[in-house]
Design an enzyme around this catalytic site. Structure first.
Site, PDB file in Angstrom:
ATOM      1  N   ARG A   7      44.777  36.433  41.679  1.00  0.00           N
ATOM      2  CA  ARG A   7      45.058  35.297  42.658  1.00  0.00           C
ATOM      3  C   ARG A   7      44.630  34.023  42.175  1.00  0.00           C
ATOM      4  NH1 ARG A   7      40.799  38.093  46.687  1.00  0.00           N
ATOM      5  NH2 ARG A   7      40.121  39.198  44.661  1.00  0.00           N
ATOM      6  N   LYS A  23      40.722  34.414  34.305  1.00  0.00           N
ATOM      7  CA  LYS A  23      39.985  33.874  35.039  1.00  0.00           C
ATOM      8  C   LYS A  23      38.713  33.192  35.035  1.00  0.00           C
ATOM      9  CE  LYS A  23      37.946  36.625  38.635  1.00  0.00           C
ATOM     10  NZ  LYS A  23      38.253  37.033  40.135  1.00  0.00           N
ATOM     11  N   THR A  68      34.942  48.828  38.067  1.00  0.00           N
ATOM     12  CA  THR A  68      33.555  48.180  37.812  1.00  0.00           C
ATOM     13  C   THR A  68      32.852  49.233  36.949  1.00  0.00           C
ATOM     14  OG1 THR A  68      32.847  48.267  39.854  1.00  0.00           O
ATOM     15  CG2 THR A  68      33.629  46.187  39.320  1.00  0.00           C
ATOM     16  N   SER A 108      35.566 -10.385  26.150  1.00  0.00           N
ATOM     17  CA  SER A 108      36.442  -9.629  26.769  1.00  0.00           C
ATOM     18  C   SER A 108      37.783  -9.415  26.124  1.00  0.00           C
ATOM     19  CB  SER A 108      36.650 -10.354  28.145  1.00  0.00           C
ATOM     20  OG  SER A 108      35.568 -10.480  28.865  1.00  0.00           O
TER      21      SER A 108
HETATM   22  C1  UD1 Z   1      32.675  44.049  43.698  1.00  0.00           C
HETATM   23  C2  UD1 Z   1      31.907  45.167  44.179  1.00  0.00           C
HETATM   24  C3  UD1 Z   1      31.447  44.853  45.561  1.00  0.00           C
HETATM   25  C4  UD1 Z   1      30.724  43.635  45.678  1.00  0.00           C
HETATM   26  C5  UD1 Z   1      31.517  42.447  44.906  1.00  0.00           C
HETATM   27  C6  UD1 Z   1      30.568  41.237  44.858  1.00  0.00           C
HETATM   28  C7  UD1 Z   1      32.773  47.451  43.179  1.00  0.00           C
HETATM   29  C8  UD1 Z   1      33.575  48.580  43.259  1.00  0.00           C
HETATM   30  N1  UD1 Z   1      32.857  46.487  44.037  1.00  0.00           N
HETATM   31  O1  UD1 Z   1      33.588  44.040  44.182  1.00  0.00           O
HETATM   32  O2  UD1 Z   1      30.720  45.827  46.272  1.00  0.00           O
HETATM   33  O3  UD1 Z   1      30.456  42.996  46.854  1.00  0.00           O
HETATM   34  O4  UD1 Z   1      31.840  42.877  43.558  1.00  0.00           O
HETATM   35  O5  UD1 Z   1      31.277  40.277  44.296  1.00  0.00           O
HETATM   36  O6  UD1 Z   1      31.982  47.086  41.937  1.00  0.00           O
HETATM   37  N2  UD1 Z   1      35.873  44.193  36.431  1.00  0.00           N
HETATM   38  C9  UD1 Z   1      36.071  44.665  35.330  1.00  0.00           C
HETATM   39  N3  UD1 Z   1      36.638  45.811  34.872  1.00  0.00           N
HETATM   40  C10 UD1 Z   1      37.339  46.537  35.829  1.00  0.00           C
HETATM   41  C11 UD1 Z   1      37.260  45.943  37.099  1.00  0.00           C
HETATM   42  C12 UD1 Z   1      36.714  44.648  37.361  1.00  0.00           C
HETATM   43  O7  UD1 Z   1      35.442  44.306  34.156  1.00  0.00           O
HETATM   44  O8  UD1 Z   1      38.074  47.617  35.812  1.00  0.00           O
HETATM   45  C13 UD1 Z   1      35.124  42.885  36.675  1.00  0.00           C
HETATM   46  C14 UD1 Z   1      36.026  41.661  37.277  1.00  0.00           C
HETATM   47  O9  UD1 Z   1      36.508  40.934  36.066  1.00  0.00           O
HETATM   48  C15 UD1 Z   1      34.812  41.214  37.978  1.00  0.00           C
HETATM   49  C16 UD1 Z   1      33.985  42.078  38.479  1.00  0.00           C
HETATM   50  O10 UD1 Z   1      34.147  43.108  37.656  1.00  0.00           O
HETATM   51  O11 UD1 Z   1      34.336  39.894  37.188  1.00  0.00           O
HETATM   52  C17 UD1 Z   1      34.089  42.487  39.741  1.00  0.00           C
HETATM   53  O12 UD1 Z   1      35.386  42.969  40.149  1.00  0.00           O
HETATM   54  P1  UD1 Z   1      36.297  42.689  41.229  1.00  0.00           P
HETATM   55  O13 UD1 Z   1      37.354  43.483  41.318  1.00  0.00           O
HETATM   56  O14 UD1 Z   1      36.161  41.125  41.485  1.00  0.00           O
HETATM   57  O15 UD1 Z   1      35.173  43.365  42.436  1.00  0.00           O
HETATM   58  P2  UD1 Z   1      35.181  43.187  43.912  1.00  0.00           P
HETATM   59  O16 UD1 Z   1      36.207  43.618  44.620  1.00  0.00           O
HETATM   60  O17 UD1 Z   1      35.098  41.672  44.203  1.00  0.00           O
END
Ligand code: UD1
Ligand code: CA
Length: 426
Positions: free
Chosen positions: A15, A22, A80, A375
């Protein structure tokens, strides 16, 4: 107990609509990842940054700027939970605490992280998740509690029932774990969910099932966990951070005439009774003394050290410069790569010509105590004006000027009597 951090930064950041990863987007010239790494640097012994999308760029940034951090590649990015599992080989025999954070959440404060860890330790917790309350919790994982109010699990927006969606307590995405107790979870996570991802949030349920002590720390100020997913969020985060910085400065005796039009980076310190006038923009790391007047419309670009009783007036840009006490740079000037003594006066429109675009070399300008620059002068660096010397208005200074002398380059002024009158009579 030893504390190490894992910072998740492998996600795509779709996004943002950007070629730049990012976590390398910036607020006041500092990357989002830089904020997170700075916030943990006094707490942890070692930090692991999980990289994936645009991995090389993020790796290069970490290597160049943070010697206490190591990058770990996650490819492909399966969620994550999968991201954190990448550090398992690195922490095979580790028994201390692991603090997990997201690279896109720059507003969390060091004090908050310390309180969070204290809460974890005092409660003899095996796993603590940070939560907070949002009136509009959309998109966050919801904290689901048992009837006795203890934690049950975390449910993601996309997996939540209508009843779960109504919960306003959300997962902040920050965790503290006793690594030895929790590491077993990472080989047992499944991707049985709406997004087909390995969710880190599932470690809560895993901990409960394995009879571990799992708790939530409720953060009062929900602004601190504001995550950045878009350029709109980036601007909002800058506003939140700026408000925090300006409030701290005012509480500590700095006058901010108009907080709505003033921008000051968190790495700027300012002494008591200094006044910051409207439309001033201060980025990077700077130190400003007491009783100074800055602005209106001043721009400090970082690496600036200003002593007491200094005046930086309107439309003055300052970069990488030391300016000693009682010196005035009143109007329309550029001071870069410079050292100015005390009681120096810089006339309007003075420029330090510090950059040679052909050689790409930047050079230094030194103005000793009591120097007065007329100046519209140009100081072609490298150049030194010794103590007490004066430079006449409109001078281009291309060589060093000895103490207490006058330097001036000026073609004689010619006056043609009645020239206008004659012209009009033609
Ligand atoms: C995640 C949480 C959610 C929480 C929110 C808070 C999970 C499943 N969900 O959701 O409960 O409320 O954060 O902000 O954890 N990332 C990786 N590798 C991956 C996927 C993501 O390194 O395979 C990193 C992203 O770069 C980011 C962070 O993990 O920095 C969170 O990932 P994102 O997809 O933004 O999670 P949310 O949907 O926000
Ligand atoms: Ca997601």
């Amino acid at each position: 107990m030893d504390i190490k951090s894992v910072i998740l930064a492998a996600g795509k950041g779709t996004r943002m609509k950007s070629q730049t990863p990012k976590v390398l987007h910036e607020i006041y010239g500092k990357t989002l990842l830089g904020y997170v790494l700075d916030n943990v640097k006094n707490i942890t012994s070692e930090n692991f940054v999980i990289v994936g999308h645009h991995a090389e760029e993020v790796e290069e940034f970490v290597k160049k700027n943070y010697t206490n951090a190591k990058t770990v590649l996650q490819s492909p990015q399966l969620g994550t939970g999968h991201a954190v599992s990448m550090v398992c080989p690195e922490l095979e025999n580790y028994e201390g605490l692991v603090l997990i954070l997201c690279g896109d959440t720059p507003l969390i404060r060091e004090e908050t992280l310390r309180e969070f860890i204290n809460f974890h330790t005092e409660n003899k917790s095996d796993l603590t998740v940070m939560s907070t309350i949002f009136e509009n919790p959309t998109n966050y994982g919801r904290i689901i509690r048992e009837a006795d109010n203890t934690l049950k699990c975390i449910v993601e927006e996309k997996d939540a029932t209508a009843e779960e969606k109504a919960v306003k307590e959300v997962n902040a995405g920050i965790y503290c774990l006793n690594w030895g107790k929790i590491k077993g979870a990472f080989s047992q996570l499944t991707s049985n969910n709406a997004q087909g991802e390995y969710y880190l949030t599932d470690i809560i349920e895993w901990g409960k099932k394995n009879s571990l002590n799992v708790n939530a720390y409720i953060l009062e100020n929900n602004e601190e966990i504001f995550g950045i997913n878009s350029r709109i969020n980036l601007a909002e985060a800058t506003k939140i951070l700026t408000k925090r910085v300006l409030n701290d400065l005012m509480v500590n005796g700095v006058t901010i005439v108009d907080p709505d039009s003033t921008w000051i980076s968190p790495d700027t310190t300012i002494g008591q009774d200094t006044i910051i006038y409207p439309s001033t923009y201060i980025e990077g790391t700077n130190k400003i003394g007491k009783n100074c007047k800055i602005g209106p419309c001043a721009h400090l670009r970082g690496g600036v050290e200003i002593f007491d009783n200094v005046k930086i007036g309107n439309f003055v840009e300052v970069k990488k410069a030391v300016i000693k006490s009682n010196t005035n740079v009143g109007h329309l000037s550029y001071i870069g790569d410079s050292e100015l003594g005390s009681h120096v006066n810089i006339g309007a429109g003075t420029i330090t010509a510090n950059y040679d675009p052909l050689s790409k070399v930047k050079s230094k300008t030194t103005l000793k105590d009591d120097v007065k620059i007329g100046s519209n002068s140009v100081l072609v660096a490298p150049v030194t004006v010794e103590e007490g010397a004066n430079i006449g208005a409109g001078t281009v200074v291309t060589k060093d000027i000895p103490a207490w002398s006058l330097g001036i380059t000026r073609s004689p002024l010619k006056v043609f009597a009645d020239w206008v009158k004659n012209k009009l009579a033609d």
